[in-house]
Design an enzyme around this catalytic site. Sequence first.
Site, PDB file in Angstrom:
ATOM      1  N   HIS A   5     -37.513 -48.034   0.586  1.00 15.58           N
ATOM      2  CA  HIS A   5     -37.100 -49.066  -0.370  1.00 15.58           C
ATOM      3  C   HIS A   5     -37.767 -48.784  -1.712  1.00 15.58           C
ATOM      4  CE1 HIS A   5     -36.686 -51.912   3.347  1.00 15.58           C
ATOM      5  NE2 HIS A   5     -35.648 -51.098   3.227  1.00 15.58           N
ATOM      6  N   SER A  63     -41.102 -48.952   3.744  1.00 18.22           N
ATOM      7  CA  SER A  63     -41.014 -49.840   2.587  1.00 18.22           C
ATOM      8  C   SER A  63     -42.399 -49.932   1.948  1.00 18.22           C
ATOM      9  CB  SER A  63     -40.472 -51.218   3.007  1.00 18.22           C
ATOM     10  OG  SER A  63     -40.270 -52.035   1.880  1.00 18.22           O
ATOM     11  N   ASP A  83     -36.328 -54.597   8.187  1.00 16.55           N
ATOM     12  CA  ASP A  83     -35.308 -53.551   8.069  1.00 16.55           C
ATOM     13  C   ASP A  83     -35.715 -52.321   8.881  1.00 16.55           C
ATOM     14  OD1 ASP A  83     -32.977 -52.316   7.135  1.00 16.55           O
ATOM     15  OD2 ASP A  83     -34.044 -51.372   5.468  1.00 16.55           O
TER      16      ASP A  83
END
Length: 376
Positions: free
Chosen positions: A223, A197, A319
């Site tokens: 992401h 991310s 995540d």
Amino acid sequence: MSKIKVLIVDDSALVRQMLQEMLKSDPEIEVVGTASDPYDAREKVKQLHPDVLTLDVEMPRMDGVTFLKNLMRLHPLPVVMISTLTEKGADITFEALDLGAVDFVAKPKIDLQHTFEDYTDEICRKVKTASKVSKWQLERQYARYVANKESKPKVLSKPGSLVSKVVEKFTTDAIVPKKAPSDFSKPSHKVIALGASTGGTEAIKEVLMRLPSTTPAIVITQHIPASFSLPFAQRMNSVSEMEVTQAEDRQPILAGHVYIAPGDKHLLVERTSSGYICRLNDGPPVNRHKPSVDVMFRTVVQSVGKNAVGVLLTGMGADGAKGMKELQEIGVPTIVQDEKTCVVWGMPGEAVKLGAADYVLPLGSIPEKILALIKK
């Protein structure tokens, strides 16, 4: 505790006002000033000593990237880029991340009423994350940028929404129900599953630049906004010996190829009689993310099993941590980027807390470890 001092740099008076209103709503943030162009910003950086800058990508007189280059060379500061969600905006934003910008958000829209809260939450989170990035980390990233420019790596000749709506919090089960892995007694190809991310676009580049064309297939969930994932894949394709593409539904997963999740779809790996294929899923966000690393890791557990290698790089939040634990529990070797080389040790840190990391390594050592593990 002292507040995080922010300087807003944007040529639009309306955008400056909107950003100021959003950032001031957070009790931990203080907007110490605004600037309408980089020349004004340069003087205000000297006068106001901000902790974080928000910087417009495209401005008159001097563009944001040129200003950022000078800033990182002379006075490194954490920067969150304010970007337009266009192909040109993507290219400029990736160059800014190359230079050392910590993160980016979409330029706020005038008709933001229905998503104002979400946007405010996002930009405040990213500013607070940026404030924790050290001067040393920024200097290291700028030095890496300069070294890469000077070495002029050969560009291989190959073809080549940040504002989320309010959503329910879904778990991985909403997309991929948990079940026992299939029988993997038959020989099959290796697959490397990688998630990232914040800071991930640069970390992924550092990994891919060091992997040969003979590397097994890599599936990546980063992401990223939907309009940025294709330009990102093209950018990675230009620096990697492997073939890098944005994943397409039912696309065969082949050795020597890298498949990057589209910015608005979950990337799943499915096993067929002839091998593995990419599947794209338009289900709800998981862990507030779509694509979600946990979702991809779950499908790798179920379809690839012990033939996989799991990698989790820099990123905010959690995540991928639970998914990495699921990989480890079936015997998949797992690699996590260490805290020192991460822009944000959120996702990797959570994986370590769960005991899901077999190897915690600096970014520069990860490609070598991947190559060692795939030979086993």
